[in-house]
Design a protein around this motif. Structure first.
Motif, PDB file in Angstrom:
ATOM      1  N   HIS A  75      10.825 -11.064   3.812  1.00  0.00           N
ATOM      2  CA  HIS A  75      10.367  -9.830   4.426  1.00  0.00           C
ATOM      3  C   HIS A  75       9.103  -9.376   3.710  1.00  0.00           C
ATOM      4  O   HIS A  75       8.934  -9.602   2.509  1.00  0.00           O
ATOM      5  N   THR A  76       8.218  -8.731   4.443  1.00  0.00           N
ATOM      6  CA  THR A  76       6.986  -8.183   3.877  1.00  0.00           C
ATOM      7  C   THR A  76       7.156  -6.677   3.696  1.00  0.00           C
ATOM      8  O   THR A  76       7.433  -5.951   4.658  1.00  0.00           O
ATOM      9  N   TRP A  77       6.978  -6.225   2.456  1.00  0.00           N
ATOM     10  CA  TRP A  77       7.063  -4.810   2.117  1.00  0.00           C
ATOM     11  C   TRP A  77       5.729  -4.367   1.546  1.00  0.00           C
ATOM     12  O   TRP A  77       5.150  -5.038   0.701  1.00  0.00           O
ATOM     13  N   VAL A  78       5.238  -3.218   2.012  1.00  0.00           N
ATOM     14  CA  VAL A  78       3.904  -2.740   1.652  1.00  0.00           C
ATOM     15  C   VAL A  78       4.003  -1.302   1.139  1.00  0.00           C
ATOM     16  O   VAL A  78       4.643  -0.450   1.768  1.00  0.00           O
ATOM     17  N   LEU A  79       3.370  -1.054   0.016  1.00  0.00           N
ATOM     18  CA  LEU A  79       3.243   0.303  -0.515  1.00  0.00           C
ATOM     19  C   LEU A  79       1.767   0.673  -0.481  1.00  0.00           C
ATOM     20  O   LEU A  79       0.954   0.126  -1.221  1.00  0.00           O
ATOM     21  N   ASP A  80       1.432   1.612   0.411  1.00  0.00           N
ATOM     22  CA  ASP A  80       0.050   2.067   0.579  1.00  0.00           C
ATOM     23  C   ASP A  80      -0.235   3.149  -0.458  1.00  0.00           C
ATOM     24  O   ASP A  80       0.290   4.261  -0.376  1.00  0.00           O
ATOM     25  N   MET A  81      -1.085   2.836  -1.432  1.00  0.00           N
ATOM     26  CA  MET A  81      -1.412   3.751  -2.513  1.00  0.00           C
ATOM     27  C   MET A  81      -2.834   4.297  -2.375  1.00  0.00           C
ATOM     28  O   MET A  81      -3.418   4.780  -3.344  1.00  0.00           O
ATOM     29  N   SER A  82      -3.372   4.239  -1.173  1.00  0.00           N
ATOM     30  CA  SER A  82      -4.743   4.702  -0.945  1.00  0.00           C
ATOM     31  C   SER A  82      -4.809   6.225  -1.028  1.00  0.00           C
ATOM     32  O   SER A  82      -3.818   6.923  -0.794  1.00  0.00           O
ATOM     33  N   PRO A  83      -5.973   6.762  -1.344  1.00  0.00           N
ATOM     34  CA  PRO A  83      -6.120   8.227  -1.425  1.00  0.00           C
ATOM     35  C   PRO A  83      -5.925   8.892  -0.070  1.00  0.00           C
ATOM     36  O   PRO A  83      -5.964   8.244   0.983  1.00  0.00           O
ATOM     37  N   LEU A  84      -5.730  10.196  -0.107  1.00  0.00           N
ATOM     38  CA  LEU A  84      -5.629  10.973   1.119  1.00  0.00           C
ATOM     39  C   LEU A  84      -6.972  10.949   1.836  1.00  0.00           C
ATOM     40  O   LEU A  84      -8.009  11.270   1.266  1.00  0.00           O
ATOM     41  N   ASP A  85      -6.954  10.563   3.101  1.00  0.00           N
ATOM     42  CA  ASP A  85      -8.176  10.438   3.891  1.00  0.00           C
ATOM     43  C   ASP A  85      -8.128  11.433   5.051  1.00  0.00           C
ATOM     44  O   ASP A  85      -7.386  11.246   6.015  1.00  0.00           O
TER      45      ASP A  85
END
Length: 426
Positions: free
Chosen positions: A158-168
């Protein structure tokens, strides 16, 4: 996790035995079985080599000073985007005791501080329930599945992603931008859960200052509900009010069992939000007796719709000369569909000056930010309208005394604003 100290240590020459203990049929049953001794040694040398170049960051996990496994993150490409991949192994003796959860939490903080890549991914095997649950609990969002050649066979993952990008917020206009030229009665209700007490006892002390709203606790501020909450004093505004008839147990923020409505209240539908971005700019109070908070809660027309989105909870006792702790996350209160996922984030700098605290609320998960910087993701669904709870507390001391010389405690709020969801709620 009670009584256990989990620490991460940079991978070193002496850590080969950690990999050797992990190279057993039990530990590798989801990875296609053990490697040869030569392959384990090559893995150890690769950890050291990539660590020296900065391409990978591998750690030994210790529990109370005893090696218990390993964890790390390394550079990868995810669908054409520069990312970090993470993986871990915890020895059987420590499994099921929260060690992996705490190790991954600490690693996520390190990736956030690193800041060079804003995407963290993991690819646990589809038949590995523990690692998949760990990803979900850490705020990763599952985006798909796949297969790849692995150790002479094929691994389904399974592919799990944690998006840690700044608030846009580029190109987005707020639907409400409250700058507190006044306290708009169409939006705000200046009482703290008055149904459990009374409007007279729960009334806020507030004023409009040069920086916006000021909520204050003075020497002559009385406890808001001494019969049920002791000597706690509160100055508070909220944007909704829902409760039942006198003597009933129907009412928002049932913070303990057995509460009954002590004074009937009119229904107030002020500023209710369902998804999107919620953002506040406020200054904390550096005093051990004080706490400030901004936490939307369910309007609670239906009893289960009562979860809390804690955008900022700052205790004065947790502020020091270099910074302090800010609590963020989700608290279920009495919503049986939610679980507590709350964390205190260390923030450098003076928390008694204005900072921005925000949540980006999307279907299935919430991303939290401080000064636009990502700090946490909670992968849970809250699918009902919330009202805002904005407050300063003064907590009672064990001996009943108060630091009168420090009063008033003043929470300063420059603005609160909301942005409509990009994906409308269901």
């Amino acid at each position: 996790m009670v009584g256990m100290d989990v620490t991460l240590h940079r991978w070193s020459e002496g850590d080969l035995p950690v990999l050797e203990r992990a190279n057993t049929p039990e530990m590798t049953r989801y990875l296609g079985g053990p490697e040869s001794d030569e392959q384990v040694l090559e893995r150890h040398e690769r950890y050291l080599r990539l660590g020296s170049t900065g391409e990978a960051h591998m750690f030994r996990v210790d529990v109370d000073g005893v090696p218990a496994g390993g964890i790390g993150y390394w550079q990868t490409d995810h669908d054409g985007v520069d990312a970090f991949e993470t993986g871990w192994e915890i020895e059987p003796h420590w499994q099921g005791r929260g060690v992996a959860r705490e190790a991954l939490r600490q690693l996520i903080r390190l990736v956030a501080v690193d800041g060079s890549r804003s995407l963290l991914v993991a690819y646990p095997g589809v038949d590995n329930p523990g690692s998949n649950a760990l990803c979900r609990g850490a705020g990763f969002v599952r985006t798909g599945s796949g297969t790849m050649p692995w150790r002479g066979g094929e691994l389904a993952f399974h592919t799990w992603v944690l998006d840690m990008s700044p608030l846009d917020l580029a190109g987005r206009e707020p639907d409400v931008d409250e700058r507190f030229d006044s306290l708009d009665p169409g939006r705000w209700w200046p009482f703290y859960n008055p149904h459990w007490s009374s409007r007279a006892d729960a009334a806020a002390r507030w004023s409009i200052g040069t920086a916006g709203l000021e909520l204050r606790i003075d020497e002559d501020t009385s406890p808001w509900a001494p019969a049920i909450d002791g000597d706690i004093r509160v100055a508070h505004v909220q944007t909704g009010q829902f409760s039942g008839p006198l003597g009933s147990g129907i009412g928002q923020h049932r913070f303990r069992p057995g509460l009954v409505v002590a004074e009937e209240q009119p229904e107030h539908r002020g500023w209710l939000v369902h998804g999107g971005v919620i953002e506040v700019r406020l200054a904390a109070i550096a005093h051990a007796d004080a706490m400030v908070a901004f936490w939307p809660i369910g309007f609670e027309e239906r009893p289960d719709d009562c979860g809390e989105i804690c955008i900022a909870e700052i205790f004065g006792s947790e502020i020091d000369a270099d910074g302090g702790l800010v609590g963020v996350g989700v608290k279920p209160q009495n919503d049986p569909r939610l679980t507590t996922d709350f964390e205190k984030i260390r923030v450098d700098g003076d928390l008694t000056v204005m900072h921005d605290y925000a949540v980006e609320w999307m279907p299935g998960h919430l991303r939290f930010f401080i000064d636009g910087r990502w700090v946490k993701t909670v992968a849970q669904a809250i699918d009902y309208p919330v009202q805002f709870m904005l407050d300063v507390y003064e907590f009672a001391r064990s001996d009943g005394s108060r630091d009168l010389a420090a009063l008033p405690h003043v929470l300063r709020v420059e603005w609160v604003r909301t942005f409509a969801p990009l994906t409308p709620p269901r």
